[in-house]
Design a protein around this motif. Sequence first.
Motif, PDB file in Angstrom:
ATOM      1  N   PRO A   1       0.804  -1.223   0.000  1.00 38.78           N
ATOM      2  CA  PRO A   1       0.000   0.000   0.000  1.00 38.78           C
ATOM      3  C   PRO A   1       0.842   1.282   0.000  1.00 38.78           C
ATOM      4  O   PRO A   1       1.893   1.352   0.623  1.00 38.78           O
ATOM      5  CB  PRO A   1      -0.803  -0.108   1.305  1.00 38.78           C
ATOM      6  N   LEU A   2       0.337   2.283  -0.728  1.00 39.76           N
ATOM      7  CA  LEU A   2       0.955   3.603  -0.720  1.00 39.76           C
ATOM      8  C   LEU A   2       0.391   4.441   0.416  1.00 39.76           C
ATOM      9  O   LEU A   2       1.025   5.380   0.877  1.00 39.76           O
ATOM     10  CB  LEU A   2       0.672   4.327  -2.036  1.00 39.76           C
ATOM     11  N   SER A   3      -0.858   4.167   0.812  1.00 41.76           N
ATOM     12  CA  SER A   3      -1.394   4.894   1.959  1.00 41.76           C
ATOM     13  C   SER A   3      -2.231   3.959   2.820  1.00 41.76           C
ATOM     14  O   SER A   3      -2.551   2.844   2.410  1.00 41.76           O
ATOM     15  CB  SER A   3      -2.181   6.133   1.523  1.00 41.76           C
ATOM     16  N   ASN A   4      -2.526   4.455   4.017  1.00 44.08           N
ATOM     17  CA  ASN A   4      -3.119   3.579   5.032  1.00 44.08           C
ATOM     18  C   ASN A   4      -4.464   4.136   5.495  1.00 44.08           C
ATOM     19  O   ASN A   4      -5.112   4.874   4.767  1.00 44.08           O
ATOM     20  CB  ASN A   4      -2.139   3.418   6.195  1.00 44.08           C
ATOM     21  N   PHE A   5      -4.883   3.785   6.679  1.00 39.97           N
ATOM     22  CA  PHE A   5      -6.134   4.284   7.262  1.00 39.97           C
ATOM     23  C   PHE A   5      -7.330   4.031   6.347  1.00 39.97           C
ATOM     24  O   PHE A   5      -8.197   4.901   6.161  1.00 39.97           O
ATOM     25  CB  PHE A   5      -6.031   5.786   7.581  1.00 39.97           C
ATOM     26  N   GLY A   6      -7.335   2.861   5.708  1.00 39.33           N
ATOM     27  CA  GLY A   6      -8.512   2.498   4.930  1.00 39.33           C
ATOM     28  C   GLY A   6      -8.553   3.036   3.518  1.00 39.33           C
ATOM     29  O   GLY A   6      -9.590   2.966   2.865  1.00 39.33           O
ATOM     30  N   THR A   7      -7.444   3.577   3.030  1.00 41.12           N
ATOM     31  CA  THR A   7      -7.464   4.131   1.672  1.00 41.12           C
ATOM     32  C   THR A   7      -6.923   3.160   0.637  1.00 41.12           C
ATOM     33  O   THR A   7      -6.965   3.442  -0.554  1.00 41.12           O
ATOM     34  CB  THR A   7      -6.656   5.442   1.595  1.00 41.12           C
ATOM     35  N   ALA A   8      -6.386   2.023   1.054  1.00 44.15           N
ATOM     36  CA  ALA A   8      -5.916   1.007   0.110  1.00 44.15           C
ATOM     37  C   ALA A   8      -6.096  -0.364   0.752  1.00 44.15           C
ATOM     38  O   ALA A   8      -5.907  -0.517   1.948  1.00 44.15           O
ATOM     39  CB  ALA A   8      -4.440   1.240  -0.242  1.00 44.15           C
ATOM     40  N   ILE A   9      -6.460  -1.332  -0.093  1.00 46.75           N
ATOM     41  CA  ILE A   9      -6.630  -2.707   0.404  1.00 46.75           C
ATOM     42  C   ILE A   9      -5.263  -3.310   0.713  1.00 46.75           C
ATOM     43  O   ILE A   9      -4.314  -3.120  -0.047  1.00 46.75           O
ATOM     44  CB  ILE A   9      -7.336  -3.563  -0.690  1.00 46.75           C
ATOM     45  N   ASN A  10      -5.141  -4.010   1.830  1.00 42.23           N
ATOM     46  CA  ASN A  10      -3.900  -4.740   2.121  1.00 42.23           C
ATOM     47  C   ASN A  10      -3.945  -6.087   1.389  1.00 42.23           C
ATOM     48  O   ASN A  10      -4.756  -6.943   1.712  1.00 42.23           O
ATOM     49  CB  ASN A  10      -3.753  -4.973   3.626  1.00 42.23           C
ATOM     50  N   GLN A  11      -3.062  -6.244   0.405  1.00 38.46           N
ATOM     51  CA  GLN A  11      -3.053  -7.477  -0.364  1.00 38.46           C
ATOM     52  C   GLN A  11      -1.953  -8.372   0.187  1.00 38.46           C
ATOM     53  O   GLN A  11      -0.811  -7.966   0.277  1.00 38.46           O
ATOM     54  CB  GLN A  11      -2.821  -7.177  -1.850  1.00 38.46           C
ATOM     55  N   GLY A  12      -2.310  -9.607   0.544  1.00 36.20           N
ATOM     56  CA  GLY A  12      -1.310 -10.514   1.096  1.00 36.20           C
ATOM     57  C   GLY A  12      -1.672 -10.914   2.505  1.00 36.20           C
ATOM     58  O   GLY A  12      -2.638 -10.411   3.075  1.00 36.20           O
ATOM     59  N   ARG A  13      -0.866 -11.793   3.089  1.00 36.87           N
ATOM     60  CA  ARG A  13      -1.218 -12.400   4.359  1.00 36.87           C
ATOM     61  C   ARG A  13      -0.536 -11.749   5.555  1.00 36.87           C
ATOM     62  O   ARG A  13      -0.556 -12.276   6.664  1.00 36.87           O
ATOM     63  CB  ARG A  13      -0.915 -13.908   4.313  1.00 36.87           C
ATOM     64  N   SER A  14       0.149 -10.621   5.333  1.00 33.99           N
ATOM     65  CA  SER A  14       0.688  -9.874   6.475  1.00 33.99           C
ATOM     66  C   SER A  14       0.422  -8.385   6.232  1.00 33.99           C
ATOM     67  O   SER A  14       0.062  -7.982   5.125  1.00 33.99           O
ATOM     68  CB  SER A  14       2.189 -10.128   6.621  1.00 33.99           C
ATOM     69  N   TRP A  15       0.600  -7.586   7.249  1.00 36.28           N
ATOM     70  CA  TRP A  15       0.343  -6.140   7.193  1.00 36.28           C
ATOM     71  C   TRP A  15       1.480  -5.482   6.439  1.00 36.28           C
ATOM     72  O   TRP A  15       2.541  -5.205   6.992  1.00 36.28           O
ATOM     73  CB  TRP A  15       0.217  -5.628   8.628  1.00 36.28           C
ATOM     74  N   ARG A  16       1.255  -5.196   5.152  1.00 34.96           N
ATOM     75  CA  ARG A  16       2.354  -4.771   4.277  1.00 34.96           C
ATOM     76  C   ARG A  16       2.763  -3.318   4.481  1.00 34.96           C
ATOM     77  O   ARG A  16       3.807  -2.888   3.996  1.00 34.96           O
ATOM     78  CB  ARG A  16       1.964  -5.010   2.803  1.00 34.96           C
ATOM     79  N   TRP A  17       1.930  -2.568   5.189  1.00 36.77           N
ATOM     80  CA  TRP A  17       2.222  -1.153   5.419  1.00 36.77           C
ATOM     81  C   TRP A  17       3.595  -0.940   6.052  1.00 36.77           C
ATOM     82  O   TRP A  17       4.287   0.024   5.775  1.00 36.77           O
ATOM     83  CB  TRP A  17       1.120  -0.559   6.308  1.00 36.77           C
TER      84      TRP A  17
END
Lengths: 190, 90
Positions: free
Chosen positions: B58-74
Amino acid sequence: MWIYEKKLEYPVRIKNPNPKMAKYIITQYGGPDGELAASLRYLSQRYHMPIPEAKAALNDIGTEELAHFEMVGAMVYQLMKGASVEEIKEADAGGYFADHDSGVYPSTGTGVPFTAAYIQSKGDPIADLHENLAAEQKARATYENLIKLADDPDVIEPLRFLRAREIVHFQRFGEVLEKIEEYLNSKKYF
Amino acid sequence: MNARQELLDQIRAIEFMTVDLNLYLDTHPCDMRALNEYNMYTQQLMALKSQYERQYGPLSNFGTAINQGRSWRWIEDPWPWEQDYWMEEC
Ligand SMILES: [Fe+2]
């Protein structure tokens, strides 16, 4: 609310550490005409802007200044990173190093910490817009001085970008001032 | 420069157009040409960002992009202030 975007507005990719340049540039992080001051100034003044164009411009330019604050921080970080203590001493940055190691701290190059005394929020849109026009010119002049002090293209390019943005902000604030004056005249408000 | 860096630079270039047009529109809210340009760049930007986020997180957080994958990619490095040009993709 603000949403963070995980990228810089303009890339900062400095390959060679240069603590002397870091010491010069840090004033745009926490100095009187720096990006933190700019951002706080506009974001604080926006509350008492009388017309939609002015509220939007102060909100959005204040937001862009935060992106510049991040760019300048990244420059200082990369310029200090990997510099040896010898290089830091040679650059006469030992005073900064004693207080902050290679950490990024909002201050001037001579170590004066950031203060809100650099900015004003007058509650008077005409007075505030004039301050902002001057602030953009002072920031432009600072970037021109920094460009003269730099010799590394990795440093000069982001400084040029930042300088150009100050000119755009100055232009937008000029338009905002005109619109506010029109509005106040139409209200016959003195 | 790796593919990730190139895509990010492309995003940066287009987003810069939207930032600059945004400020212009703040003081010229009825300029139809600028409005259309703003919308055009915004559309391009949204497509490029979702392409980037599918591949690199994700390029941004707080609900503005879906997290794709099985861990928190942020939380994945690199962060923007790091010299990301030498980061290799795994
Ligand atoms: Fe500015």
